[in-house]
Motif scaffolding. Sequence first.
Motif, PDB file in Angstrom:
ATOM      1  N   ASP A   9     -52.903 -10.707   9.457  1.00  0.00           N
ATOM      2  CA  ASP A   9     -53.159  -9.394   8.884  1.00  0.00           C
ATOM      3  C   ASP A   9     -51.887  -8.925   8.192  1.00  0.00           C
ATOM      4  N   ALA A  10     -51.952  -8.788   6.876  1.00  0.00           N
ATOM      5  CA  ALA A  10     -50.773  -8.484   6.069  1.00  0.00           C
ATOM      6  C   ALA A  10     -50.976  -7.177   5.314  1.00  0.00           C
ATOM      7  N   LEU A  11     -49.925  -6.360   5.322  1.00  0.00           N
ATOM      8  CA  LEU A  11     -49.933  -5.081   4.606  1.00  0.00           C
ATOM      9  C   LEU A  11     -48.902  -5.146   3.489  1.00  0.00           C
ATOM     10  N   PRO A  29     -51.693   5.215   5.600  1.00  0.00           N
ATOM     11  CA  PRO A  29     -52.877   5.658   6.352  1.00  0.00           C
ATOM     12  C   PRO A  29     -53.569   4.491   7.048  1.00  0.00           C
ATOM     13  N   VAL A  30     -52.850   3.849   7.973  1.00  0.00           N
ATOM     14  CA  VAL A  30     -53.384   2.694   8.695  1.00  0.00           C
ATOM     15  C   VAL A  30     -53.028   2.839  10.173  1.00  0.00           C
ATOM     16  N   ARG A  31     -53.657   2.030  11.017  1.00  0.00           N
ATOM     17  CA  ARG A  31     -53.435   2.116  12.451  1.00  0.00           C
ATOM     18  C   ARG A  31     -52.100   1.461  12.853  1.00  0.00           C
ATOM     19  N   ARG A  32     -51.498   1.978  13.899  1.00  0.00           N
ATOM     20  CA  ARG A  32     -50.314   1.366  14.485  1.00  0.00           C
ATOM     21  C   ARG A  32     -50.679   0.016  15.099  1.00  0.00           C
ATOM     22  N   ARG A  33     -49.673  -0.881  15.122  1.00  0.00           N
ATOM     23  CA  ARG A  33     -49.813  -2.197  15.739  1.00  0.00           C
ATOM     24  C   ARG A  33     -51.004  -2.982  15.187  1.00  0.00           C
ATOM     25  N   ALA A  34     -51.291  -2.804  13.900  1.00  0.00           N
ATOM     26  CA  ALA A  34     -52.471  -3.448  13.309  1.00  0.00           C
ATOM     27  C   ALA A  34     -52.128  -4.656  12.451  1.00  0.00           C
ATOM     28  N   PHE A  35     -50.826  -4.931  12.228  1.00  0.00           N
ATOM     29  CA  PHE A  35     -50.464  -5.959  11.254  1.00  0.00           C
ATOM     30  C   PHE A  35     -49.484  -6.974  11.837  1.00  0.00           C
ATOM     31  N   ASP A  36     -49.628  -8.212  11.350  1.00  0.00           N
ATOM     32  CA  ASP A  36     -48.690  -9.276  11.699  1.00  0.00           C
ATOM     33  C   ASP A  36     -47.504  -9.302  10.731  1.00  0.00           C
ATOM     34  N   GLY A  56     -43.428   0.334  13.551  1.00  0.00           N
ATOM     35  CA  GLY A  56     -44.477   0.759  14.463  1.00  0.00           C
ATOM     36  C   GLY A  56     -45.862   0.289  14.071  1.00  0.00           C
ATOM     37  N   LEU A  57     -46.018  -0.195  12.840  1.00  0.00           N
ATOM     38  CA  LEU A  57     -47.312  -0.707  12.392  1.00  0.00           C
ATOM     39  C   LEU A  57     -47.492  -2.179  12.730  1.00  0.00           C
ATOM     40  N   LEU A  58     -46.411  -2.830  13.183  1.00  0.00           N
ATOM     41  CA  LEU A  58     -46.442  -4.258  13.449  1.00  0.00           C
ATOM     42  C   LEU A  58     -46.830  -4.559  14.889  1.00  0.00           C
ATOM     43  N   ARG A  59     -47.490  -5.694  15.068  1.00  0.00           N
ATOM     44  CA  ARG A  59     -47.758  -6.206  16.405  1.00  0.00           C
ATOM     45  C   ARG A  59     -46.466  -6.777  17.000  1.00  0.00           C
ATOM     46  N   ILE A  68     -31.829 -14.682 -15.959  1.00  0.00           N
ATOM     47  CA  ILE A  68     -30.655 -14.702 -15.088  1.00  0.00           C
ATOM     48  C   ILE A  68     -30.336 -13.265 -14.680  1.00  0.00           C
ATOM     49  N   VAL A  69     -30.077 -13.049 -13.408  1.00  0.00           N
ATOM     50  CA  VAL A  69     -29.724 -11.711 -12.919  1.00  0.00           C
ATOM     51  C   VAL A  69     -28.303 -11.759 -12.363  1.00  0.00           C
ATOM     52  N   HIS A  70     -27.579 -10.664 -12.552  1.00  0.00           N
ATOM     53  CA  HIS A  70     -26.188 -10.590 -12.112  1.00  0.00           C
ATOM     54  C   HIS A  70     -25.978  -9.567 -11.008  1.00  0.00           C
ATOM     55  N   ASP A  71     -27.020  -8.825 -10.672  1.00  0.00           N
ATOM     56  CA  ASP A  71     -26.892  -7.838  -9.603  1.00  0.00           C
ATOM     57  C   ASP A  71     -27.353  -8.451  -8.282  1.00  0.00           C
ATOM     58  N   GLU A  72     -27.286  -7.676  -7.217  1.00  0.00           N
ATOM     59  CA  GLU A  72     -27.636  -8.168  -5.893  1.00  0.00           C
ATOM     60  C   GLU A  72     -29.153  -8.138  -5.705  1.00  0.00           C
ATOM     61  N   ARG A  73     -29.737  -9.280  -5.382  1.00  0.00           N
ATOM     62  CA  ARG A  73     -31.163  -9.374  -5.094  1.00  0.00           C
ATOM     63  C   ARG A  73     -31.329 -10.271  -3.868  1.00  0.00           C
ATOM     64  N   TYR A  74     -32.206  -9.884  -2.965  1.00  0.00           N
ATOM     65  CA  TYR A  74     -32.318 -10.613  -1.703  1.00  0.00           C
ATOM     66  C   TYR A  74     -33.632 -10.279  -1.021  1.00  0.00           C
ATOM     67  N   ALA A  75     -33.957 -11.072  -0.021  1.00  0.00           N
ATOM     68  CA  ALA A  75     -35.054 -10.758   0.892  1.00  0.00           C
ATOM     69  C   ALA A  75     -34.478 -10.610   2.285  1.00  0.00           C
ATOM     70  N   ALA A  76     -34.863  -9.554   2.977  1.00  0.00           N
ATOM     71  CA  ALA A  76     -34.515  -9.351   4.378  1.00  0.00           C
ATOM     72  C   ALA A  76     -35.788  -9.532   5.199  1.00  0.00           C
ATOM     73  N   VAL A  77     -35.785 -10.539   6.060  1.00  0.00           N
ATOM     74  CA  VAL A  77     -36.936 -10.809   6.915  1.00  0.00           C
ATOM     75  C   VAL A  77     -36.564 -10.404   8.335  1.00  0.00           C
ATOM     76  N   ALA A  78     -37.197  -9.349   8.818  1.00  0.00           N
ATOM     77  CA  ALA A  78     -36.901  -8.796  10.139  1.00  0.00           C
ATOM     78  C   ALA A  78     -38.025  -9.169  11.085  1.00  0.00           C
ATOM     79  N   ARG A  79     -37.665  -9.622  12.278  1.00  0.00           N
ATOM     80  CA  ARG A  79     -38.650 -10.065  13.254  1.00  0.00           C
ATOM     81  C   ARG A  79     -38.538  -9.243  14.515  1.00  0.00           C
ATOM     82  N   LEU A  80     -39.692  -8.856  15.044  1.00  0.00           N
ATOM     83  CA  LEU A  80     -39.693  -8.031  16.248  1.00  0.00           C
ATOM     84  C   LEU A  80     -39.374  -8.840  17.486  1.00  0.00           C
ATOM     85  N   ALA A  81     -39.747 -10.131  17.489  1.00  0.00           N
ATOM     86  CA  ALA A  81     -39.497 -10.964  18.668  1.00  0.00           C
ATOM     87  C   ALA A  81     -39.378 -12.407  18.219  1.00  0.00           C
TER      88      ALA A  81
END
Length: 213
Positions: free
Chosen positions: A46-48, A103-110, A133-136, A200-213
Motif C-alpha cells: 500500500d503506497a501513498l 485525508p487518509v487513515r493512520r497506519r494504513a500504508f507500507d 504516523g500514516l505508516l505501518r 546535468i544538475v549542479h545543485d544538491e539532489r538526493y533521496a532519503a529513505v527512512a525506515r521505521l524498523a
Amino acid sequence: MRTIGDYWDTVADDFDREPDHGLGQPGTRAAWAARLAAWVPGSSLDALDLGCGTGTLSVLLAERGHRVTGLDLSTRMAGLARAKLSSAGLDARVLVGDAADPPVRRRAFDVILARHVLWTLPDPPAVLRRWVGLLRPQGRLVLVEGRWASATATGPYSGGTGELPWLGGVGATVLTAALAPMVARVEVEPLTDPALWGRIVHDERYAAVARLA
C-alpha cells in the motif's frame, strides 16, 4: 491553501514538459523506474504518493503491482493523474487534499513517497511526524529532495509562500536531522545521474529513505 492550489492548477497542463516530471524520454523513465524498484522493493504494498502531480511516479509504482493512492492539492493535477493512470490501464485512486494533513487513515500504508514536496509546506518537521504516523510498523518513507536555491534568492511562488522555512529546498543534513528522532534509520542516496533530470544538475539532489524498523 486555495491560493496555492490555484497556482498549481495554472501550471498543471505544462507540468510534464519538464523531463523529470513527464518522464517522456525512455532513458529518464527507466532511470526513475530503477530507483523506485530499489527504494520500494517487492510488490502488492500500500503506497501513498503525496504531491503526486500528474501521477507519473504513481504510474511507475502501480506498474510494479503496488496499491497506489495519489494525493495532490491541485484539482487539475489530480485530474491529469487519474487520466494518466486510467490510460495506462492501472487501478489506483487519486485524492484532492493537503499533503501536510492527508485525508487518509493512520497506519494504513507500507510506503509513503514524496518528491519535492517538503519545500512547499509551512511546518516540515510537524508534517514529517504526521507522515510517519500514516505508516505501518515496518513502513518506509521515501523522500526525493534537494537544495536548488537559497531562500533569500527564491521569491514566493504564490501568495503567502514567502515565509516557507524550506523555500528553495532542503539539504540532506537538515532533513536527516529532522527525521532521526522519528525513525529507526535514514539512508541518503545522491541523485546526480543526468538521466534522472534530463540534464546535468549542479545543485544538491538526493533521496532519503527512512525506515521505521
